[in-house]
Design an enzyme around this catalytic site. Structure first.
Site, PDB file in Angstrom:
ATOM      1  N   ARG A 103      40.677  28.667  39.599  1.00 49.39           N
ATOM      2  CA  ARG A 103      40.636  27.602  40.594  1.00 49.39           C
ATOM      3  C   ARG A 103      41.715  27.873  41.634  1.00 49.39           C
ATOM      4  O   ARG A 103      42.809  28.323  41.324  1.00 49.39           O
ATOM      5  CB  ARG A 103      40.862  26.226  39.963  1.00 49.39           C
ATOM      6  CG  ARG A 103      39.681  25.691  39.170  1.00 49.39           C
ATOM      7  CD  ARG A 103      38.519  25.288  40.093  1.00 49.39           C
ATOM      8  NE  ARG A 103      37.458  24.621  39.361  1.00 49.39           N
ATOM      9  CZ  ARG A 103      36.435  25.218  38.786  1.00 49.39           C
ATOM     10  NH1 ARG A 103      36.347  26.542  38.843  1.00 49.39           N
ATOM     11  NH2 ARG A 103      35.500  24.523  38.161  1.00 49.39           N
ATOM     12  N   GLU A 135      38.457  24.706  49.261  1.00 53.18           N
ATOM     13  CA  GLU A 135      37.040  25.059  49.369  1.00 53.18           C
ATOM     14  C   GLU A 135      36.218  23.871  49.880  1.00 53.18           C
ATOM     15  O   GLU A 135      36.489  22.725  49.522  1.00 53.18           O
ATOM     16  CB  GLU A 135      36.499  25.474  47.993  1.00 53.18           C
ATOM     17  CG  GLU A 135      37.023  26.793  47.484  1.00 53.18           C
ATOM     18  CD  GLU A 135      36.368  27.181  46.162  1.00 53.18           C
ATOM     19  OE1 GLU A 135      35.198  26.834  45.943  1.00 53.18           O
ATOM     20  OE2 GLU A 135      37.031  27.824  45.353  1.00 53.18           O
ATOM     21  N   HIS A 154      33.313  32.170  45.875  1.00 52.77           N
ATOM     22  CA  HIS A 154      33.203  31.451  44.594  1.00 52.77           C
ATOM     23  C   HIS A 154      31.895  31.825  43.878  1.00 52.77           C
ATOM     24  O   HIS A 154      31.075  30.977  43.550  1.00 52.77           O
ATOM     25  CB  HIS A 154      33.275  29.942  44.808  1.00 52.77           C
ATOM     26  CG  HIS A 154      33.675  29.200  43.562  1.00 52.77           C
ATOM     27  ND1 HIS A 154      34.372  28.019  43.593  1.00 52.77           N
ATOM     28  CD2 HIS A 154      33.479  29.469  42.247  1.00 52.77           C
ATOM     29  CE1 HIS A 154      34.589  27.585  42.366  1.00 52.77           C
ATOM     30  NE2 HIS A 154      34.052  28.460  41.526  1.00 52.77           N
TER      31      HIS A 154
END
Length: 334
Positions: free
Chosen positions: A246, A275, A296
């Site tokens: 993350r 993001e 991602h």
């Protein structure tokens, strides 16, 4: 379970067709055909009417949204491994169970981690871009052209030795890397022996001694900026950082600064602090060959998405059959 008894399930994003078809067969399922992200207002309308919400990592299921849930909402069956976007404690206070989809993303995410470990020091994206860019003619092989750094014989420090971290270690060992790791708890003696792994109870000391740092720990309040500016400064100027966990685990501003100053050799990133927004300074660093950026996609295989969908379905069916779902996330886990 009769047609009338079927739970009303609201799915926030488009899932693989085979998963959606099965959802429609089993439940009164509302699909997101065009895959447009749902606004907080749309989510609020959904939780007011649904029996089950199936969100993804891009949906913010905070306390304010949960307070708007209707009396029928009893399950949040997340289509994700991580649940840092869901206020699990707030859900528990309302009597709402939360589930996730663990153990199905492990191999794919570990594969992508190794891909980044290879891509950054071996300058793979730079090399590919030269051939794809027709403005530049390739003159052929040259002894001193596009020199990178060798992988074999280096040390990798894995931050978070859970399922994914262990899978990364297995792959890294096969590439000739020496395995080092930091974790809240030491792994079993058998695992350590099979990986020939060295355990560090001090993250600071490990960071100063390895050539690669792989971030594989979960995102929790305790791991926010775990790799802070101070800790990133401990890394060697010849070392590389890879993050497929993350974005918030790494202080992105500090990482950019140290990459720019040459205090860290390079980075491979699949996740970001804000993001889907990407810091323009990271994009510039990528254009200069100092960073490899991916959108991602660490777990983005058809197999993993179908497996995730099957876990969501099992959790929903088990819950409405009156049993504890296998992937229940307990409150207070962070």
């Amino acid at each position: 379970m009769t047609q009338r008894q079927r739970p009303k399930v609201y799915i926030t994003r488009k899932l693989p067709d085979i998963v959606e078809t099965r959802m429609r067969e089993l439940f009164d399922a509302t699909l997101n055909i065009d895959d447009s992200p749902r606004s907080q207002e749309e989510l609020a309308a959904a939780v007011a009417e649904a029996d089950v919400l199936v969100p993804t990592v891009t949906d913010r299921i905070d306390a304010a949204l949960i307070e708007q849930a209707g009396p029928k909402l009893k399950l949040i069956a997340s289509f994700s491994n991580g649940v840092d976007n869901i206020d699990v404690d707030a859900a528990a206070r309302r009597g709402i169970t939360v589930t996730n989809t663990p153990a199905v993303l492990t191999e794919d995410t570990a594969d992508m981690t190794l891909a980044l470990i290879l891509a950054v020091p071996r300058r793979l994206t730079e090399g590919a871009a030269i051939l794809a860019d027709r403005r530049h003619d390739w003159a052929g092989w040259s002894p001193n052209w596009m020199l990178g750094r060798r992988i074999s014989g280096k040390r990798i420090g894995i931050v978070g030795m859970g399922r994914i971290g262990t899978a990364v270690a297995r792959r890294a060992k096969a590439f000739g890397l020496s395995i080092h790791y930091h974790n809240r708890h030491r792994v079993s003696a058998e695992t350590e022996a099979s990986l020939e792994a060295t355990y560090w109870d001090s993250l600071d000391q490990m960071l100063a001694r390895v050539d690669f740092v792989s971030v594989n720990c979960p995102s929790t309040p305790a791991t926010y900026h775990l790799l802070s500016a101070r800790r990133l400064q401990l890394m060697q100027p010849t070392s590389y950082l890879v993050n497929t966990a993350r974005g918030g685990i790494v202080d992105e501003t500090a990482l950019i600064k140290y990459l720019r100053e040459g205090r860290i050799a390079g980075a491979g990133l699949d996740v970001y602090e804000n993001e889907p927004a990407i810091n323009p300074k990271l994009v510039k660093l990528a254009s200069e060959g100092k960073v490899v950026l991916l959108p991602h996609m660490g777990s983005a295989t058809l197999e993993s998405r179908v497996d995730m969908g099957e876990k969501v379905i099992i959790n929903i069916r088990t819950f409405f059959d009156g049993h504890r779902p296998p992937d229940r996330v307990l409150p207070g886990r962070n």
